[in-house]
Design an enzyme around this catalytic site. Sequence first.
Site, PDB file in Angstrom:
ATOM      1  N   GLY A  29       0.752  -1.335   0.121  1.00  0.00           N
ATOM      2  CA  GLY A  29       0.180  -0.038  -0.127  1.00  0.00           C
ATOM      3  C   GLY A  29       0.880   1.220  -0.253  1.00  0.00           C
ATOM      4  N   LYS A  30       0.122   2.259   0.279  1.00  0.00           N
ATOM      5  CA  LYS A  30       0.716   3.732   0.189  1.00  0.00           C
ATOM      6  C   LYS A  30       0.490   4.341   1.796  1.00  0.00           C
ATOM      7  CE  LYS A  30       0.927   7.754  -2.503  1.00  0.00           C
ATOM      8  NZ  LYS A  30       2.279   8.153  -2.585  1.00  0.00           N
ATOM      9  N   GLY A  35       5.235   7.386   1.647  1.00  0.00           N
ATOM     10  CA  GLY A  35       5.861   6.506   0.924  1.00  0.00           C
ATOM     11  C   GLY A  35       5.183   5.552   0.635  1.00  0.00           C
ATOM     12  N   LYS A  36       5.512   4.596   0.210  1.00  0.00           N
ATOM     13  CA  LYS A  36       4.980   3.117  -0.150  1.00  0.00           C
ATOM     14  C   LYS A  36       5.373   2.089   0.776  1.00  0.00           C
ATOM     15  CE  LYS A  36       4.288   3.995  -4.945  1.00  0.00           C
ATOM     16  NZ  LYS A  36       4.747   3.825  -6.597  1.00  0.00           N
ATOM     17  N   VAL A  37       4.612   1.113   0.803  1.00  0.00           N
ATOM     18  CA  VAL A  37       4.659   0.022   1.796  1.00  0.00           C
ATOM     19  C   VAL A  37       4.678  -1.351   1.045  1.00  0.00           C
ATOM     20  CG1 VAL A  37       4.273  -1.244   3.889  1.00  0.00           C
ATOM     21  CG2 VAL A  37       3.824   1.228   3.756  1.00  0.00           C
ATOM     22  N   LYS A  51       8.665   0.121   4.792  1.00  0.00           N
ATOM     23  CA  LYS A  51       8.134   1.598   4.384  1.00  0.00           C
ATOM     24  C   LYS A  51       9.309   2.250   3.856  1.00  0.00           C
ATOM     25  CE  LYS A  51       5.993   3.852   7.547  1.00  0.00           C
ATOM     26  NZ  LYS A  51       5.533   4.593   8.792  1.00  0.00           N
ATOM     27  N   ASP A  70      -2.330   8.822  17.618  1.00  0.00           N
ATOM     28  CA  ASP A  70      -3.257   8.307  16.360  1.00  0.00           C
ATOM     29  C   ASP A  70      -3.494   7.013  16.518  1.00  0.00           C
ATOM     30  OD1 ASP A  70      -4.418   9.052  13.783  1.00  0.00           O
ATOM     31  OD2 ASP A  70      -2.422   8.368  12.641  1.00  0.00           O
TER      32      ASP A  70
END
Length: 180
Positions: A28-29, A33-35, A50, A150
């Site tokens: 995913g994103k 950044g992207k994962v 990540k 969070d």
Amino acid sequence: MLPLIGKTIIFDKFPDPSDTWEITETIGKGTYGKVFKVLKKKNGQKAVVKILDPIHDIDEEIEVECNILKALSDHPNVVKFYGMNFKKDEINGDKLWLVLELCNGGSVTDLAKAFLKKGERMSEPIIAYILHEALLGLQHLHSKKTIHHDVKGNNILLTTEGGLKLIDFGIESREKTVCP
């Protein structure tokens, strides 16, 4: 630990991931950044990475997350931190890799959506388990004077073995120092 807030990370000091990790799948994103799912070439260990663009503006946030992960990931309800790597790439831009424990079970949000899609709701024992395990993770963070700002379903991941892990310790989660 990495330098405290206000310092900058010297990215070139981290090892290149090319010889150690192989990207096997896009997951995913994230915010920065992207994962990806990765495989350790040496022993087949699976992990998540990540991949971040090391932009000076987010150095502080990267430092915060790395410091928290390094100091607090020894708890069963906090995602394990395996380290940082830095990949120099003059064509596509340099990338910082945060290598973390793979939690194949998805997020609590994914779980709730799966129940709703089937026209069902999570049972009270499932909800109690999720809350219990998340609270154990939060208790660990609080005992180390760290607040996770969070906490939400997307930041609580499940393992295929039924474990529960808190993730995402960016700028929202800062170590709080106690005045003498």
